[in-house]
Write an enzyme that holds these catalytic residues in place. Structure first.
Site, PDB file in Angstrom:
ATOM      1  N   LYS A 184     100.911  91.061  -7.353  1.00 31.57           N
ATOM      2  CA  LYS A 184      99.486  90.717  -7.222  1.00 31.57           C
ATOM      3  C   LYS A 184      99.270  89.198  -7.095  1.00 31.57           C
ATOM      4  CE  LYS A 184      98.467  94.974  -7.074  1.00 31.57           C
ATOM      5  NZ  LYS A 184      98.285  95.987  -8.078  1.00 31.57           N
TER       6      LYS A 184
HETATM    7  C1  LIG Z   1      98.302  97.546  -8.476  1.00 31.42           C
HETATM    8  C2  LIG Z   1      97.099  98.414  -8.509  1.00 31.42           C
HETATM    9  C3  LIG Z   1      96.670  99.059  -9.685  1.00 31.42           C
HETATM   10  C4  LIG Z   1      97.511  99.132 -10.919  1.00 31.42           C
HETATM   11  O1  LIG Z   1      97.747  97.912 -11.502  1.00 31.42           O
HETATM   12  P1  LIG Z   1      98.762  97.873 -12.730  1.00 31.42           P
HETATM   13  O2  LIG Z   1      98.518  96.512 -13.322  1.00 31.42           O
HETATM   14  O3  LIG Z   1     100.138  98.018 -12.163  1.00 31.42           O
HETATM   15  O4  LIG Z   1      98.414  98.964 -13.656  1.00 31.42           O
HETATM   16  C5  LIG Z   1      95.462  99.725  -9.679  1.00 31.42           C
HETATM   17  N1  LIG Z   1      94.702  99.792  -8.571  1.00 31.42           N
HETATM   18  C6  LIG Z   1      95.093  99.218  -7.414  1.00 31.42           C
HETATM   19  C7  LIG Z   1      94.192  99.314  -6.228  1.00 31.42           C
HETATM   20  C8  LIG Z   1      96.315  98.535  -7.338  1.00 31.42           C
HETATM   21  O5  LIG Z   1      96.721  98.000  -6.179  1.00 31.42           O
END
Ligand SMILES: *Cc1c(COP(=O)(O)O)cnc(C)c1O
Length: 390
Positions: A184
């Site tokens: 991210k």
């Molecule tokens: C990455 C992601 C998540 C989950 O995030 P985590 O921190 O891994 O739990 C949820 N929604 C979307 C759209 C994502 O891309």
């Protein structure tokens, strides 16, 4: 062609992050503690959030949000098929029913009209995903939520730093969940932040840490009290100070990282938008896109190969790519449980079949960017449909 494989998404971690994690290790406080509290405050200030709660993932944030809002069996939650499974799995976790509706053709975000049309007496909430970092139509969704007395929960996993009409995502009083997963825009390895009103977050804090009735993290600190009460069976979803150490330093370099993302997006757009074979991502004028992903779409009939073959060609040129996302209704669990067909959400389905995500990370060099562009244009040159001259 490049010799070394280019990863789809390499995190940018520098000496500052490493030093801060080492300092956290030496501090004697490893789990949620002073650095976690500081990260919450700095995040809250950076994005004008009413309050912030650091957790071990965005998924945890969404789960806690549904729990605090008392959403459970018999309830329906409207959301998008164009998301990662976590956004929808949490609805199943609390025993509610996910109701999927189709997305807008340009942003691939929830269509407000489709949301309104899907509301029933059982509808309790909307989970809106800011897909690829482009904010959803917040005004429309907020007014639908108000009119039908629904909760609006934002999945902002892609949208750290995004703005809607000048206002940062996360600055509202409703629950908004961010992700700091390794790929991210801002990472703590694993981690997340839940934002919203102080009142909601006070309850979320209890639910996220065993259901303990007070700031239990400080019970081992000087002056900490040993006594606590369990007021409900909560979860174990806290962030640790090791993650927060990473987050604090990522926050310091965040503006520079976002500027580099925009630079790369501009170079991709310049290179690809003039070719009929490609549909490049666009941003509406009233939003600031966080550019988590660069999703390139292949226009039907312009190439002699399909998306899967296009990805194979990219891999053969040592460029890592991905697909965001396999729509929820095409996964076997959801398909079988709710009897979905691929065409039930035609916009999401068509987008899925034509899309690939190109490498996009502030850790990319100019040469990396040039290599991606060269690979894409080379494939187009090789497999572009030749047209008869008029
Ligand atoms: C990455 C992601 C998540 C989950 O995030 P985590 O921190 O891994 O739990 C949820 N929604 C979307 C759209 C994502 O891309």
């Amino acid at each position: 062609m490049r010799e070394k494989f280019l990863s789809f998404s390499l995190p940018l971690v520098g000496a500052e992050e490493i030093d801060e994690v080492v300092a956290a290790l030496k501090s004697g406080w490893l789990t949620a503690g002073p650095r976690t509290r500081q990260f919450e405050q700095e995040f809250r200030d950076a994005f004008h959030c009413p309050a912030a709660l650091a957790l071990n993932s965005c998924t945890a944030g969404l789960h806690v949000a549904l729990k605090v809002l008392n959403i459970g069996p018999g309830d329906e939650v409207i959301t998008t098929p164009m998301t990662f499974a976590a956004s929808v799995n949490v609805i199943e976790h609390v025993g509610a029913r996910p109701v999927l509706v189709d997305v807008e053709p340009d942003t691939l975000n929830l269509q407000p009209d489709a949301v309104a049309a899907a509301i029933t007496p059982a509808t309790k909430a909307i989970i809106a995903v800011h897909y690829a970092g482009h904010p959803v139509e917040l005004h429309s969704l907020r007014s639908i939520a108000e009119e039908y007395r629904l909760e609006l929960i934002e999945d902002a996993a892609h949208a750290v730093g995004a703005r809607f009409e000048g206002t940062p995502i996360g600055s509202g009083t409703n629950f908004t969940a961010f992700s700091f997963y390794a790929t991210k825009n801002l990472t703590t390895g694993e981690g997340g932040m839940l934002t919203g009103s102080q009142e909601l977050l006070d309850r979320a804090r209890i639910v996220s840490l065993h259901g303990m009735n007070r700031e239990a993290w400080s019970r081992y600190a000087a002056g900490g009290k040993w006594a606590y009460d369990i007021v409900e069976p909560g979860f174990k979803y806290n962030m640790t100070d090791l993650q927060a150490a990473l987050g604090l330093q990522q926050l310091r370099r965040f503006d520079r990282m976002q500027a580099r993302r925009r630079e790369i997006v501009n170079r991709y757009n310049e290179a690809f938008s003039r070719h009929a074979a490609f549909l490049t991502p666009s941003s509406r004028s009233h939003v600031e896109n966080a550019w988590h992903l660069y999703v390139l779409r292949l226009r039907a009939g312009e190439l002699t190969i399909d998306r899967n073959q296009f990805i194979d060609e990219m891999t053969a040129r040592n460029i890592g790519t991905s697909v965001h996302f396999i729509p929820i209704h095409m996964h076997s669990y959801y398909r079988d449980r709710y009897g979905y067909h691929p065409d039930d959400f035609p916009v999401a389905h068509a987008a899925f079949r034509s899309m690939l995500s190109l490498p996009l990370s502030p850790s990319m060099s100019d040469q990396d960017v040039a290599d991606v562009i060269e690979a894409v244009l080379d494939i187009r040159e090789k497999y572009g449909r030749r047209r008869m001259a008029a």
